[in-house]
Design a protein around this motif. Sequence first.
Motif, short mmCIF file in Angstrom:
data_model
loop_
_atom_site.label_atom_id
_atom_site.label_comp_id
_atom_site.label_asym_id
_atom_site.label_seq_id
_atom_site.Cartn_x
_atom_site.Cartn_y
_atom_site.Cartn_z
N VAL A 303 42.38 34.36 23.11
CA VAL A 303 43.02 35.47 22.39
C VAL A 303 42.13 35.93 21.24
CG1 VAL A 303 45.05 36.18 21.07
CG2 VAL A 303 45.34 34.67 23.02
N PHE A 304 41.57 34.98 20.50
CA PHE A 304 40.64 35.34 19.41
C PHE A 304 39.41 36.07 19.97
CE2 PHE A 304 41.67 33.65 15.19
CZ PHE A 304 42.79 32.87 15.45
N SER A 305 38.90 35.58 21.09
CA SER A 305 37.70 36.19 21.67
C SER A 305 37.99 37.61 22.15
CB SER A 305 37.19 35.31 22.82
OG SER A 305 36.08 35.91 23.43
N ASP A 306 39.15 37.79 22.80
CA ASP A 306 39.52 39.13 23.28
C ASP A 306 39.62 40.12 22.12
OD1 ASP A 306 39.58 38.32 25.90
OD2 ASP A 306 41.77 38.12 26.02
N HIS A 307 40.01 39.62 20.93
CA HIS A 307 40.10 40.49 19.74
C HIS A 307 38.77 40.56 18.99
CE1 HIS A 307 44.46 40.10 20.42
NE2 HIS A 307 44.58 41.17 19.66
N ASP A 308 37.73 39.99 19.56
CA ASP A 308 36.41 39.95 18.92
C ASP A 308 36.51 39.36 17.51
OD1 ASP A 308 33.69 40.24 18.64
OD2 ASP A 308 33.79 42.33 17.98
N CYS A 309 37.23 38.26 17.41
CA CYS A 309 37.49 37.64 16.10
C CYS A 309 36.94 36.21 16.02
CB CYS A 309 38.98 37.63 15.80
SG CYS A 309 39.60 39.22 15.29
N ILE A 310 35.82 35.95 16.69
CA ILE A 310 35.16 34.64 16.49
C ILE A 310 33.79 34.94 15.89
CG2 ILE A 310 34.25 32.55 17.59
CD1 ILE A 310 36.43 32.88 19.74
N ASP A 311 33.56 34.39 14.69
CA ASP A 311 32.37 34.74 13.93
C ASP A 311 31.31 33.63 13.92
OD1 ASP A 311 33.70 37.15 13.02
OD2 ASP A 311 34.95 35.80 11.83
N GLU A 312 31.75 32.41 14.16
CA GLU A 312 30.84 31.25 14.09
C GLU A 312 31.31 30.22 15.11
OE1 GLU A 312 31.33 28.85 10.56
OE2 GLU A 312 29.24 28.21 10.56
N VAL A 313 30.38 29.46 15.68
CA VAL A 313 30.74 28.46 16.70
C VAL A 313 30.03 27.14 16.41
CG1 VAL A 313 30.57 27.87 19.16
CG2 VAL A 313 31.06 30.22 18.49
N HIS A 314 30.80 26.05 16.52
CA HIS A 314 30.21 24.70 16.55
C HIS A 314 30.56 24.13 17.93
CE1 HIS A 314 29.47 24.53 12.20
NE2 HIS A 314 30.68 25.04 12.03
N ALA A 315 29.56 24.01 18.81
CA ALA A 315 29.81 23.48 20.16
C ALA A 315 29.15 22.12 20.29
CB ALA A 315 29.24 24.45 21.19
N PHE A 316 29.92 21.15 20.79
CA PHE A 316 29.39 19.81 21.06
C PHE A 316 29.40 19.64 22.57
CE2 PHE A 316 31.17 19.82 16.84
CZ PHE A 316 30.24 19.12 16.09
N ILE A 317 28.22 19.43 23.15
CA ILE A 317 28.11 19.37 24.62
C ILE A 317 27.77 17.95 25.02
CG2 ILE A 317 26.94 20.35 26.64
CD1 ILE A 317 26.25 22.76 24.73
N ALA A 318 28.67 17.35 25.80
CA ALA A 318 28.50 15.96 26.20
C ALA A 318 27.85 15.89 27.59
CB ALA A 318 29.86 15.27 26.21
N PRO A 319 27.01 14.88 27.83
CA PRO A 319 26.19 14.84 29.05
C PRO A 319 26.90 14.26 30.27
CG PRO A 319 25.59 13.01 27.63
CD PRO A 319 26.68 13.75 26.92
N GLY A 320 27.92 14.95 30.77
CA GLY A 320 28.59 14.51 31.99
C GLY A 320 29.35 15.68 32.59
N PHE A 321 29.67 15.56 33.88
CA PHE A 321 30.45 16.61 34.55
C PHE A 321 31.93 16.24 34.57
CE2 PHE A 321 26.45 17.14 37.32
CZ PHE A 321 25.90 18.03 36.41
N ILE A 322 32.78 17.26 34.51
CA ILE A 322 34.22 17.06 34.69
C ILE A 322 34.66 17.67 36.03
CG2 ILE A 322 36.49 17.78 33.84
CD1 ILE A 322 35.53 17.12 31.02
N GLY A 323 34.14 18.85 36.33
CA GLY A 323 34.43 19.45 37.63
C GLY A 323 35.83 20.02 37.78
N ASN A 324 36.06 20.67 38.90
CA ASN A 324 37.34 21.28 39.31
C ASN A 324 37.49 22.67 38.67
OD1 ASN A 324 40.17 22.02 39.63
ND2 ASN A 324 40.52 19.89 40.20
N PRO A 325 37.68 23.69 39.52
CA PRO A 325 37.82 25.06 38.99
C PRO A 325 39.03 25.24 38.08
CG PRO A 325 37.83 25.05 41.41
CD PRO A 325 37.70 23.62 40.98
N GLN A 326 40.02 24.34 38.18
CA GLN A 326 41.20 24.48 37.32
C GLN A 326 40.97 23.89 35.92
OE1 GLN A 326 43.58 26.31 38.53
NE2 GLN A 326 42.40 26.33 40.45
#
Length: 376
Positions: A303-326
Amino acid sequence: MVNFDQQAIQQAFDLAASVQGTTSPNPPVGAVVIRAGQVVGFGATQPPGGPHAERVALAMAGADACGADLYVTLEPCTFQGRTPACTDAIIAAGIARVYFVFRDGDPRMPPHGAQSILTAHGIDVIQIPPPNQSDALTIAPFRWRLQYQRPFVTLKYAMSLDGKIATHTGVSQWISSQQSRHIVHQIRNRVDAIITGSGTAVRDNPQLTVRGITAAHTPWRILIDSHGSTPATARLFDITDAPTLVFTSTAAPESWRNALCQAGVDVHCSSNTPIALPDVLTHLYRLGINHLLIEAGSGLAGVFSDHDCIDEVHAFIAPGFIGNPQAPGPIGGEGLGQLVDWQRFTIIDVQQIASDVYIHACRPSIFAHPHYHTKE
Ligand SMILES: NC(=O)c1ccc[n+]([C@@H]2O[C@H](COP(=O)([O-])OP(=O)(O)OC[C@H]3O[C@@H](n4cnc5c(N)ncnc54)[C@H](OP(=O)(O)O)[C@@H]3O)[C@@H](O)[C@H]2O)c1
């Protein structure tokens, strides 16, 4: 050619960073007084109603401020608000030169800013660049709120290498390492409020408090829950931990709303279902919240993204797969149909944190805004 003290301005930014989250609706500012190459005073903005950074630093310097240089991260204020104008204190202290980095966008500042007042009293005023590109982020939340009448919004998430923030059954604790989660507490400590959605509140029962570090303050916790699906026993509603604000609607049971009110939760009830994000952001603007952190699932982040209301991001990416399109990614919502107007973020930092990769990014406009570097 301006010959200024890089260490002094860096120290001023470190001071400003140390009070982030404690000064809203004022900006976090740092100031250092240098005389004959020595630091004779330093300070940071005190909580609202307390002195600004310049006054703290000048008080420490005392008589040594006479003839000294003042380094300050934001142009000194020229008007009486809850505290008197900093330009008065600078003039009274006998400061010889003022170096500042960012211009103040407060509408109460005169068109020519502090410069015209101070130079009229024989004080040299010089605008200098920030030591690091990311220093603009200390002032961005204050500027955003003034300019856009909404808080500056930061999104934090932990995701797998295949871009999932939870399994298809909704399990997300824990995707990232303990060291990454420790950084999240430092991020929380720098914001005024943390917002989450009913999906996360029901699934994870988060506390959304600052833990494991010395907390400078207690950020507000905000929940969007139009149907009253979060149990009244949820940890978010224990206001002995931190204050909580809930945006709900008349679609939620009245008994649920009453139970929250009795627990001391601040409940805002709207007749709109789903709750309109612009109304929430306007409400937070009026409360003086400069900086809002999203810690939610793909629903609210979308919802925030659709309103173009995200100004900064902290993303933590862990080295493994979770899988499943859902299994969800970090951003749901309507999303983009094409990439013509795709807004890319500027990467500020990429680091390895234990087994994770940490990416810190923000809107490029944070660095492009003319207020930051030049006089308009
Ligand atoms: N890995 C991570 O970093 C991380 C972080 C947080 C959560 N999670 C995981 O994410 C999952 C929960 O995600 P979620 O997407 O179900 O929950 P969510 O984002 O926490 O909550 C969904 C929210 O979106 C709101 N919403 C949906 N459509 C809306 C619209 N059109 N307008 C306004 N509001 C709207 C809902 O409001 P209403 O209640 O008013 O309908 C609700 O507050 C859980 O599995 C959790 O473990 C992972």
